[in-house]
Every structure is written in structure tokens, then in C-alpha cells.
Design a protein around this motif. Structure first.
Motif, PDB file in Angstrom:
ATOM      1  N   VAL A   1      -0.408  -9.041   0.002  1.00  0.00           N
ATOM      2  CA  VAL A   1      -1.873  -9.050   0.081  1.00  0.00           C
ATOM      3  C   VAL A   1      -2.380  -7.689   0.560  1.00  0.00           C
ATOM      4  O   VAL A   1      -3.333  -7.140  -0.004  1.00  0.00           O
ATOM      5  CB  VAL A   1      -2.363 -10.181   1.007  1.00  0.00           C
ATOM      6  N   ARG A   2      -1.753  -7.130   1.595  1.00  0.00           N
ATOM      7  CA  ARG A   2      -2.165  -5.821   2.113  1.00  0.00           C
ATOM      8  C   ARG A   2      -1.964  -4.726   1.067  1.00  0.00           C
ATOM      9  O   ARG A   2      -2.781  -3.812   0.950  1.00  0.00           O
ATOM     10  CB  ARG A   2      -1.381  -5.467   3.377  1.00  0.00           C
ATOM     11  N   ALA A   3      -0.899  -4.810   0.301  1.00  0.00           N
ATOM     12  CA  ALA A   3      -0.658  -3.817  -0.751  1.00  0.00           C
ATOM     13  C   ALA A   3      -1.760  -3.888  -1.804  1.00  0.00           C
ATOM     14  O   ALA A   3      -2.274  -2.854  -2.250  1.00  0.00           O
ATOM     15  CB  ALA A   3       0.708  -4.052  -1.390  1.00  0.00           C
ATOM     16  N   LYS A   4      -2.149  -5.088  -2.182  1.00  0.00           N
ATOM     17  CA  LYS A   4      -3.216  -5.239  -3.177  1.00  0.00           C
ATOM     18  C   LYS A   4      -4.536  -4.698  -2.624  1.00  0.00           C
ATOM     19  O   LYS A   4      -5.274  -4.008  -3.329  1.00  0.00           O
ATOM     20  CB  LYS A   4      -3.370  -6.696  -3.576  1.00  0.00           C
ATOM     21  N   GLU A   5      -4.816  -4.985  -1.360  1.00  0.00           N
ATOM     22  CA  GLU A   5      -6.041  -4.468  -0.734  1.00  0.00           C
ATOM     23  C   GLU A   5      -6.055  -2.944  -0.733  1.00  0.00           C
ATOM     24  O   GLU A   5      -7.087  -2.330  -1.006  1.00  0.00           O
ATOM     25  CB  GLU A   5      -6.167  -4.982   0.698  1.00  0.00           C
ATOM     26  N   ARG A   6      -4.905  -2.334  -0.428  1.00  0.00           N
ATOM     27  CA  ARG A   6      -4.833  -0.860  -0.380  1.00  0.00           C
ATOM     28  C   ARG A   6      -5.065  -0.264  -1.754  1.00  0.00           C
ATOM     29  O   ARG A   6      -5.792   0.722  -1.905  1.00  0.00           O
ATOM     30  CB  ARG A   6      -3.474  -0.427   0.174  1.00  0.00           C
TER      31      ARG A   6
END
Length: 127
Positions: free
Chosen positions: A101-106
Motif C-alpha cells: 500500500v505504501r509503495a502504491k501511495e509513493r
């Protein structure tokens, strides 16, 4: 006896001091390398802020989602696949799922920041 205790304290202090100095040098080198990769200036400051907010660099995020370039369709497909595979109900890892999820947000942050530049270049081309 006191002599040996004093020697142990002095040696321990020296070891800790050297380890601290080495860690400080490594951190300085890592921060300088990160500054070089960020590019400096307003773009570098924006990228550093995005890295800090998500806890990932763009390169790390792309590795997590297994993408070579910023293709929204491929990112979406890889995200959905990896998120579903790591579902806790299916025996997956909540930690990995949160990293995904954090990778997609970044990556979305990066895509949004590039969008105004593309809009500006298209409006200049049509003028």
C-alpha cells in the motif's frame, strides 16, 4: 581490582566511541548519496518530502510493485495482485500488504507531481 575495572571501562568507552564515529560517518555518506539522487533544488525538496511522508523512495516503491517504469495500468495490476496474495485471511502477511500500500501511495505521489508538468507542456505546445 580497581585497576582492572578502570581498564575495562576505558576499553568499553573506546569501543563504543569508535562504533559511534563509524555509524556517524556512514549516516553522513548515506545522506549525501540520497541528496545526489534527489537532484537538489525544488524538485529534490519535493521528492525528499514524498520519501519522508511514505517512508519509501521511488526506486524502492517500484521494486516492491515490480515495475520498471511509471505505467499506471501495470502499477494497478501489480498492486491488486500483490495485495490479494498477501491478504491475511488467505495466510498472507499484513506487514507485506502494508508495504505494498505504501509503495502504491509513493508512486501515485510521483505520478501526481508529474501530471502538472505534462499539462503545462501540452498547453505550451497547443499555443
Amino acid at each position: 581490582m580497581a585497576k582492572y575495572i578502570a581498564q575495562i571501562i576505558v576499553l568499553g568507552t573506546q569501543v563504543v566511541g569508535r562504533a559511534f564515529a563509524r555509524a556517524l560517518k556512514q549516516e553522513l555518506a548515506a545522506s549525501q548519496e540520497a541528496a545526489k539522487r534527489a537532484g537538489g533544488g525544488p524538485e529534490g525538496a519535493r521528492r525528499a518530502a514524498a520519501n519522508a511522508s511514505t517512508g519509501l523512495t521511488l526506486e524502492e516503491a517500484m521494486q516492491i510493485l515490480n515495475v520498471e517504469k511509471l505505467d499506471p495500468e501495470k502499477i494497478k495490476n501489480n498492486y491488486e495482485h500483490l495485495f490479494n496474495v498477501n491478504d491475511k485471511a488467505k495466510g498472507g502477511s499484513f506487514y507485506l500488504q502494508s508495504k505494498i500500500v505504501r509503495a502504491k501511495e509513493r508512486i501515485e505521489t510521483e505520478l501526481k507531481s508529474k501530471q502538472p508538468k505534462q499539462d503545462q507542456s501540452q498547453s505550451k505546445a497547443s499555443s
